[in-house]
Design a protein around this motif. Sequence first.
Motif, short mmCIF file in Angstrom:
data_model
loop_
_atom_site.label_atom_id
_atom_site.label_comp_id
_atom_site.label_asym_id
_atom_site.label_seq_id
_atom_site.Cartn_x
_atom_site.Cartn_y
_atom_site.Cartn_z
N PHE A 45 27.72 2.07 11.88
CA PHE A 45 26.30 1.98 11.59
C PHE A 45 26.16 1.46 10.17
O PHE A 45 26.97 1.81 9.30
CB PHE A 45 25.64 3.37 11.63
N VAL A 46 25.17 0.63 9.92
CA VAL A 46 24.85 0.24 8.54
C VAL A 46 23.38 0.62 8.31
O VAL A 46 22.56 0.51 9.22
CB VAL A 46 25.09 -1.26 8.28
N VAL A 47 23.08 1.12 7.10
CA VAL A 47 21.73 1.64 6.83
C VAL A 47 21.22 1.08 5.51
O VAL A 47 21.95 1.04 4.51
CB VAL A 47 21.75 3.18 6.75
N THR A 48 19.97 0.66 5.51
CA THR A 48 19.35 0.16 4.28
C THR A 48 17.94 0.71 4.16
O THR A 48 17.30 1.05 5.16
CB THR A 48 19.31 -1.39 4.27
N THR A 49 17.44 0.79 2.93
CA THR A 49 16.05 1.18 2.73
C THR A 49 15.48 0.41 1.54
O THR A 49 16.19 0.13 0.58
CB THR A 49 15.93 2.72 2.55
N ASP A 50 14.22 0.01 1.64
CA ASP A 50 13.57 -0.76 0.58
C ASP A 50 12.14 -0.28 0.40
O ASP A 50 11.43 -0.02 1.36
CB ASP A 50 13.55 -2.26 0.93
N LEU A 51 11.74 -0.24 -0.86
CA LEU A 51 10.41 0.26 -1.23
C LEU A 51 9.54 -0.90 -1.70
O LEU A 51 10.00 -1.73 -2.48
CB LEU A 51 10.61 1.27 -2.37
N LEU A 52 8.30 -0.94 -1.22
CA LEU A 52 7.35 -1.95 -1.71
C LEU A 52 6.16 -1.24 -2.36
O LEU A 52 5.46 -0.48 -1.69
CB LEU A 52 6.85 -2.85 -0.56
N ASN A 53 5.98 -1.47 -3.64
CA ASN A 53 4.89 -0.84 -4.38
C ASN A 53 3.78 -1.84 -4.67
O ASN A 53 4.05 -2.94 -5.16
CB ASN A 53 5.41 -0.33 -5.73
N GLU A 54 2.52 -1.42 -4.38
CA GLU A 54 1.38 -2.27 -4.70
C GLU A 54 1.38 -2.59 -6.20
O GLU A 54 1.66 -1.73 -7.03
CB GLU A 54 0.08 -1.51 -4.32
N ASP A 55 1.06 -3.81 -6.53
CA ASP A 55 1.00 -4.35 -7.91
C ASP A 55 2.38 -4.56 -8.54
O ASP A 55 2.47 -5.11 -9.64
CB ASP A 55 0.13 -3.50 -8.84
N ILE A 56 3.44 -4.11 -7.88
CA ILE A 56 4.79 -4.41 -8.37
C ILE A 56 5.43 -5.42 -7.42
O ILE A 56 5.90 -6.47 -7.85
CB ILE A 56 5.68 -3.14 -8.42
N HIS A 57 5.38 -5.12 -6.11
CA HIS A 57 5.97 -6.02 -5.11
C HIS A 57 4.94 -6.89 -4.40
O HIS A 57 5.29 -7.89 -3.79
CB HIS A 57 6.74 -5.23 -4.06
N PHE A 58 3.70 -6.47 -4.41
CA PHE A 58 2.66 -7.26 -3.76
C PHE A 58 1.31 -6.97 -4.41
O PHE A 58 1.11 -5.90 -4.99
CB PHE A 58 2.59 -6.97 -2.25
N ILE A 59 0.43 -7.97 -4.33
CA ILE A 59 -0.95 -7.78 -4.81
C ILE A 59 -1.82 -7.72 -3.56
O ILE A 59 -1.88 -8.67 -2.78
CB ILE A 59 -1.36 -8.96 -5.73
N LYS A 60 -2.42 -6.57 -3.34
CA LYS A 60 -3.05 -6.27 -2.06
C LYS A 60 -4.11 -7.30 -1.66
O LYS A 60 -4.25 -7.62 -0.48
CB LYS A 60 -3.64 -4.87 -2.10
N ASP A 61 -4.83 -7.84 -2.63
CA ASP A 61 -5.89 -8.81 -2.30
C ASP A 61 -5.34 -10.20 -1.98
O ASP A 61 -6.05 -11.07 -1.53
CB ASP A 61 -6.88 -8.95 -3.47
N LYS A 62 -4.06 -10.43 -2.28
CA LYS A 62 -3.50 -11.78 -2.12
C LYS A 62 -2.70 -11.92 -0.83
O LYS A 62 -2.51 -13.02 -0.33
CB LYS A 62 -2.57 -12.12 -3.29
N ILE A 63 -2.17 -10.82 -0.32
CA ILE A 63 -1.35 -10.89 0.90
C ILE A 63 -2.16 -10.22 2.02
O ILE A 63 -2.80 -9.19 1.80
CB ILE A 63 0.03 -10.19 0.69
N SER A 64 -2.13 -10.83 3.22
CA SER A 64 -2.89 -10.22 4.32
C SER A 64 -2.14 -8.98 4.80
O SER A 64 -0.91 -8.88 4.62
CB SER A 64 -3.05 -11.22 5.48
N PRO A 65 -2.84 -8.01 5.40
CA PRO A 65 -2.13 -6.81 5.88
C PRO A 65 -1.06 -7.14 6.92
O PRO A 65 0.01 -6.51 6.93
CB PRO A 65 -3.24 -5.93 6.45
N GLU A 66 -1.32 -8.15 7.77
CA GLU A 66 -0.30 -8.54 8.77
C GLU A 66 0.96 -9.03 8.06
O GLU A 66 2.09 -8.70 8.45
CB GLU A 66 -0.82 -9.66 9.69
N GLU A 67 0.75 -9.88 7.03
CA GLU A 67 1.91 -10.40 6.28
C GLU A 67 2.66 -9.27 5.58
O GLU A 67 3.89 -9.26 5.55
CB GLU A 67 1.43 -11.43 5.24
#
Length: 335
Positions: A45-67
């Motif tokens: 088994f291989v396991v990975t985890t990644d965190l996405l923080n608003e304003d650090i990894h994405f700008i909520k008004d610029k990326i659509s929720p689907e994206e």
Amino acid sequence: MDLKDIGEFGFIKRFANKFDSFIKEEELGIGDDCAVMPINETDNFVVTTDLLNEDIHFIKDKISPEELGHKSLAVNLSDIAAMGAEPKFSFLSIGIPSHVSVEYLDAFMTGFYALSEKYKVPLMGGDTTKSADKLTINVAVIGQCKKTEMHLRSMAKEGDLICVTGFLGDSAAGLNVILNDLELSPENKYLVQKHHVPEPRINEGMWLAKQKSVHAMMDISDGISSDLMHILDASAKSAHVHTEKLPISNSLRNAAIKNNWDPVELASAGGEDYELLFTVDAKNFDSLQKEYKTHFSEEIFIIGEIKQGQAEISWFNNGKNIIINKNGFNHFAKS
Ligand code: ADP
Ligand code: MG
């Protein structure tokens, strides 16, 4: 001491080895794209985890929720691809501020589901909590691979060719378009799309993993100047990289001229391309390239060579030794 004095990787190093004494043989902990745990005689088994923080990894008004839903899963699938594994299960934890609507969350899940469906990776669990005022998303993915097909960062050999699966720098240029509010010309739209909707190289990773001539492999999340260093550190090797060989899309070349960007800087230090970076036995490259083209109708790009010596990258432009100042992305690094 400030975190910026040691950076993200300096912090991880402070505790990474502490757990080694109770990690068993054949298990692999901190330090690669995924942790590795044997299932039986033949498979891991291989396991990975990644965190996405608003304003650090994405700008909520610029990326659509689907994206955003797509990207949250895609960045994890990319780490599974990097091991040459097949993704099997996902887990999703979200911290949601009160101003985020149910419609927004439904759209997020639509994007997450679409990519899950593409690779038949079911969402198996997670956690949902309130957060103060920013959206926080954590995804974990479990994959499976044959022990004999595992590709670690430590497997690079002297004389190997250093290769990538696709264009570098598009995603970083897309981020420039977003941050500078540039007009969304078709070219700029393509760059933003590459930043918001990265396609994990799952099939390519699984195929490359089966090829005996492929040695070390990882995915490019922080930019090759940082990510290649991880291969060099883990393999105790050095590298030569040729900037004129970096695969740069026409869209990036054109946008770079218009906006006065340095395409080589974006291609070497820009993050989030999620292409695969791998090393190949030089004598087998031509046949590998031929078969890869037949399978994927795309080509592999050679960007340099693995050399003996302590972990460092020497950069060349048309044979001339050059200095590249920018490093890849590192949370907390001094600017
Ligand atoms: P990637 O870019 O491939 O996702 P990272 O650069 O984020 O990998 O992490 C490098 C290594 O450090 C990985 O093996 C990851 O699991 C590990 N790591 C990162 N943060 C932590 C943490 N807080 N605790 C334990 N391991 C961590
Ligand atoms: Mg990775």
